[in-house]
Enzyme design. Structure first.
Site, PDB file in Angstrom:
ATOM      1  N   SER A  24     -42.536 -76.494 -71.148  1.00 33.20           N
ATOM      2  CA  SER A  24     -42.182 -77.454 -72.194  1.00 33.20           C
ATOM      3  C   SER A  24     -40.677 -77.755 -72.210  1.00 33.20           C
ATOM      4  CB  SER A  24     -42.603 -76.900 -73.556  1.00 33.20           C
ATOM      5  OG  SER A  24     -41.899 -75.710 -73.816  1.00 33.20           O
TER       6      SER A  24
ATOM      7  N   CYS B  22     -48.955 -82.572 -66.734  1.00 32.84           N
ATOM      8  CA  CYS B  22     -47.653 -83.208 -66.963  1.00 32.84           C
ATOM      9  C   CYS B  22     -47.668 -84.640 -66.453  1.00 32.84           C
ATOM     10  CB  CYS B  22     -46.546 -82.401 -66.312  1.00 32.84           C
ATOM     11  SG  CYS B  22     -46.870 -81.985 -64.611  1.00 32.84           S
TER      12      CYS B  22
ATOM     13  N   GLU C  49     -39.266 -78.478 -64.391  1.00 35.63           N
ATOM     14  CA  GLU C  49     -40.189 -79.609 -64.551  1.00 35.63           C
ATOM     15  C   GLU C  49     -40.817 -79.424 -65.922  1.00 35.63           C
ATOM     16  OE1 GLU C  49     -42.817 -81.954 -64.975  1.00 35.63           O
ATOM     17  OE2 GLU C  49     -44.051 -80.647 -63.730  1.00 35.63           O
TER      18      GLU C  49
HETATM   19  P1  NDP Z   1     -43.951 -73.052 -72.552  1.00 35.99           P
HETATM   20  O1  NDP Z   1     -42.805 -73.873 -72.084  1.00 35.99           O
HETATM   21  O2  NDP Z   1     -43.796 -72.204 -73.752  1.00 35.99           O
HETATM   22  O3  NDP Z   1     -44.405 -72.042 -71.369  1.00 35.99           O
HETATM   23  C1  NDP Z   1     -44.198 -72.233 -69.983  1.00 35.99           C
HETATM   24  C2  NDP Z   1     -43.833 -70.895 -69.339  1.00 35.99           C
HETATM   25  O4  NDP Z   1     -42.561 -70.458 -69.844  1.00 35.99           O
HETATM   26  C3  NDP Z   1     -44.806 -69.758 -69.679  1.00 35.99           C
HETATM   27  O5  NDP Z   1     -44.897 -68.881 -68.574  1.00 35.99           O
HETATM   28  C4  NDP Z   1     -44.123 -69.085 -70.849  1.00 35.99           C
HETATM   29  O6  NDP Z   1     -44.530 -67.760 -71.068  1.00 35.99           O
HETATM   30  C5  NDP Z   1     -42.676 -69.157 -70.405  1.00 35.99           C
HETATM   31  N1  NDP Z   1     -41.700 -69.014 -71.480  1.00 35.99           N
HETATM   32  C6  NDP Z   1     -41.840 -69.280 -72.802  1.00 35.99           C
HETATM   33  N2  NDP Z   1     -40.700 -69.004 -73.457  1.00 35.99           N
HETATM   34  C7  NDP Z   1     -39.802 -68.562 -72.546  1.00 35.99           C
HETATM   35  C8  NDP Z   1     -38.453 -68.135 -72.601  1.00 35.99           C
HETATM   36  N3  NDP Z   1     -37.778 -68.102 -73.747  1.00 35.99           N
HETATM   37  N4  NDP Z   1     -37.840 -67.745 -71.461  1.00 35.99           N
HETATM   38  C9  NDP Z   1     -38.492 -67.778 -70.298  1.00 35.99           C
HETATM   39  N5  NDP Z   1     -39.789 -68.169 -70.168  1.00 35.99           N
HETATM   40  C10 NDP Z   1     -40.434 -68.570 -71.272  1.00 35.99           C
HETATM   41  O7  NDP Z   1     -45.190 -73.987 -72.708  1.00 35.99           O
HETATM   42  P2  NDP Z   1     -46.571 -73.660 -73.486  1.00 35.99           P
HETATM   43  O8  NDP Z   1     -47.430 -72.957 -72.561  1.00 35.99           O
HETATM   44  O9  NDP Z   1     -46.327 -72.968 -74.798  1.00 35.99           O
HETATM   45  O10 NDP Z   1     -47.086 -75.120 -73.770  1.00 35.99           O
HETATM   46  C11 NDP Z   1     -46.502 -75.868 -74.836  1.00 35.99           C
HETATM   47  C12 NDP Z   1     -46.348 -77.306 -74.429  1.00 35.99           C
HETATM   48  O11 NDP Z   1     -45.509 -77.391 -73.276  1.00 35.99           O
HETATM   49  C13 NDP Z   1     -47.626 -77.989 -73.995  1.00 35.99           C
HETATM   50  O12 NDP Z   1     -48.352 -78.442 -75.083  1.00 35.99           O
HETATM   51  C14 NDP Z   1     -47.091 -79.084 -73.125  1.00 35.99           C
HETATM   52  O13 NDP Z   1     -46.671 -80.144 -73.924  1.00 35.99           O
HETATM   53  C15 NDP Z   1     -45.897 -78.462 -72.443  1.00 35.99           C
HETATM   54  N6  NDP Z   1     -46.231 -77.948 -71.086  1.00 35.99           N
HETATM   55  C16 NDP Z   1     -45.916 -78.699 -70.022  1.00 35.99           C
HETATM   56  C17 NDP Z   1     -46.279 -78.281 -68.767  1.00 35.99           C
HETATM   57  C18 NDP Z   1     -45.976 -79.097 -67.579  1.00 35.99           C
HETATM   58  O14 NDP Z   1     -46.748 -79.132 -66.650  1.00 35.99           O
HETATM   59  N7  NDP Z   1     -44.840 -79.733 -67.539  1.00 35.99           N
HETATM   60  C19 NDP Z   1     -46.998 -77.041 -68.527  1.00 35.99           C
HETATM   61  C20 NDP Z   1     -47.267 -76.290 -69.733  1.00 35.99           C
HETATM   62  C21 NDP Z   1     -46.883 -76.745 -70.954  1.00 35.99           C
HETATM   63  P3  NDP Z   1     -45.824 -67.389 -71.995  1.00 35.99           P
HETATM   64  O15 NDP Z   1     -46.547 -68.646 -72.279  1.00 35.99           O
HETATM   65  O16 NDP Z   1     -46.589 -66.451 -71.170  1.00 35.99           O
HETATM   66  O17 NDP Z   1     -45.293 -66.748 -73.233  1.00 35.99           O
END
Ligand code: NDP
Length: 483
Positions: A227, A282, A248
């Site tokens: 995100s 995405c 990304e």
């Molecule tokens: P996040 O950005 O929270 O998660 C993506 C990855 O980052 C996960 O492995 C997560 O770990 C990790 N992460 C979370 N916080 C941190 C941090 N502070 N430092 C380092 N790594 C971290 O996305 P979500 O899964 O919560 O999804 C929320 C929204 O994000 C979705 O609704 C969508 O809009 C967007 N998204 C976009 C994607 C894309 O393809 N561009 C993919 C996924 C989400 P963990 O989840 O294990 O805690």
């Protein structure tokens, strides 16, 4: 009690400081397993081991590296059915998509296996007589890979494969929602001829394990997909150590449907782009920018098409839309439905929670009409099986609306007019442009990435990945003799 699946730390399988449950979003009674959560000490230990392993790996020679990557990719392709079933079971995408994802992930490894043999440098004449200049790429060192749940195997693979191919060590923090796919891929990598500690799996919460990785001065580069808020936080943390980043972060992709479009093609492109993978991509086209001359006919066919899509258990034959990945994501999707209505858009089908024989997070694909590009449903990434139609009066207006967003990953146009298609391809402000194709669906041998809030840092995939996973060295060589 489910089986405990461990992390891969310093070249050994290791239990963590705690465990999480992994349940099937199609059927919450199905416990897939328990997954270890790495401790801070484990993370530090594996980073230290990775530093030594990276030096050894760098000196392996290109044929040995080729063999490792090729073996990983070949095994994934051969086991696509089995591993794709596991992926669909834990993430919820229909089985065909799960198998396809694992197959594609295997192709990333076989592609980058071949790239190990294609690492060419450059040479140049010095401006000083008698001196040669040699320019080559070297590994950056230890790469932290932080991957999302929506493509748990493919996204991780398009990062891990080039990281290894270009001579780096990898510490991988997968999304906690999809740990089974991460363990399955790690089991394959761990069996290869690699130095102990070259590759680590550190499962755990992003706010704990992920943040610790991002903050570590031992990490030389961070590749992240997820995100925008988390991405921005990672960029800030990385800047403290001047760590290289590649990110990304999703998008708000638009598909322009022109008055000269083949209507059936436009509907099939929009249905696939908006609702495929439950819209959790995405590259999903959640904005449908439709010329007024074709608008009513397009909407009528879209409603019929969306209603005909089969929502169901990911592993059941015939399912076209599996469950939403989690209770939280489902609630956010339903909140967007309420928001769209409150903003004045009309929901003409779907967008509702669906009951099924098994207890899961099912939702029907929803379509809004009468929406404007200023509404939040058209500005924020919903990551849901939801799309909103924006009616426009001309091609110029359509192009303006497509580009009026903070994001810029993909865009698309459906038209029979070559001049319009060419103009659109040149003027769409996105990293990828699709003509008469869904906004989702890309190849593995060419660059992938976007503009604006969608991407930050060098491109992923294809030969362009070298830019992020390597650092350039310029050497000046003199014979020591007068020329
Ligand atoms: P996040 O950005 O929270 O998660 C993506 C990855 O980052 C996960 O492995 C997560 O770990 C990790 N992460 C979370 N916080 C941190 C941090 N502070 N430092 C380092 N790594 C971290 O996305 P979500 O899964 O919560 O999804 C929320 C929204 O994000 C979705 O609704 C969508 O809009 C967007 N998204 C976009 C994607 C894309 O393809 N561009 C993919 C996924 C989400 P963990 O989840 O294990 O805690």
């Amino acid at each position: 009690m489910g089986t405990l699946h461990k992390n891969y730390i310093s070249g050994e399988w290791a239990a963590g400081q705690s465990e999480i449950e992994n349940r099937n979003p199609s059927d919450l009674s199905d416990l897939i397993g328990l997954y270890a959560q790495a401790s801070t000490d484990q993370l530090e230990a594996t980073l230290d081991q990775a530093a030594a392993a990276q030096i050894e790996w760098e000196s392996y020679g290109i044929e040995r590296k080729y063999a490792v990557l090729n073996a990983i990719g070949t095994e994934m392709i051969e086991r696509a059915e089995e591993l794709g079933t596991l992926l669909s079971r834990e993430e919820g995408k229909p089985l065909a998509e799960g198998k396809g994802e694992v197959y594609r992930a295997g192709q990333f490894f076989t592609y980058y296996a071949a790239q190990t043999l294609r690492q060419m440098g450059e040479n140049a004449e010095s401006v000083r007589p008698g001196i040669d200049v040699d320019i080559r790429r070297e590994p950056v060192g230890i790469v932290a890979i932080i991957s999302p749940w929506n493509f748990p195997t493919a996204t991780a693979s398009w990062k891990i494969a080039p990281a290894l191919a270009y001579g780096n060590a990898v510490v991988w923090k997968p999304a906690n929602l999809t740990p089974a796919s991460a363990v399955a891929l790690t089991e394959i990598i761990a069996r290869q001829d690699i130095p102990k500690g070259l590759f680590s799996l550190a499962m755990g919460a992003g706010s704990a394990v992920g943040q610790r990785l991002v903050d570590s001065p031992k990490v030389n580069a961070i590749s992240f997909t997820g995100s925008v808020p988390v991405g921005k936080g990672i960029a800030q943390s990385a800047a403290q150590n001047l760590t290289k980043v590649q990110m990304e972060m999703g998008s708000k992709n638009a598909l322009a449907v022109m008055d000269d479009a083949d209507l059936d093609l436009a509907v099939s492109v929009a249905l696939g782009g908006a609702f495929g993978g439950s819209g959790q991509k995405c590259t999903a086209s959640s904005r449908l920018v439709v010329h007024q001359a074709i608008h009513d006919a397009f909407v009528e066919k879209m409603i019929a098409g969306a209603k005909a899509m089969v929502v169901g258990h990911a592993l059941q034959d015939g399912t076209q839309i599996g469950p939403i990945v989690s209770a939280q994501q489902l609630q956010e999707n339903l909140d967007y439905v309420a928001l769209g209505r409150s903003e004045g858009a009309e929901l003409v089908c779907g967008g509702q929670r669906v009951e099924m024989p098994t207890d899961g997070f099912y939702m029907s694909p929803g379509l809004f009409i009468d929406s404007s590009n200023t509404m939040r449903i058209n500005r924020e990434e919903m990551f849901a099986p939801l799309a909103a139609v924006i009616k426009v009066g001309s091609y110029d207006e359509a192009l303006h609306v497509v580009n009026d967003t903070n994001f810029g990953l993909t865009s698309g146009i459906v038209t029979r007019d070559l001049a319009r298609a060419s103009h659109f391809r040149r003027h769409a402000k996105t990293g990828c442009v699709m003509v008469n194709l869904p906004t989702a669906g890309t190849d593995y041998h060419v660059p992938f990435g976007g503009r604006g809030d969608s991407s930050y840092g060098p491109r992923e995939q294809g030969s362009y990945a070298a830019e992020f996973y390597t650092t350039v060295k310029t050497s000046y060589i003199s014979s020591g003799q007068p020329s």
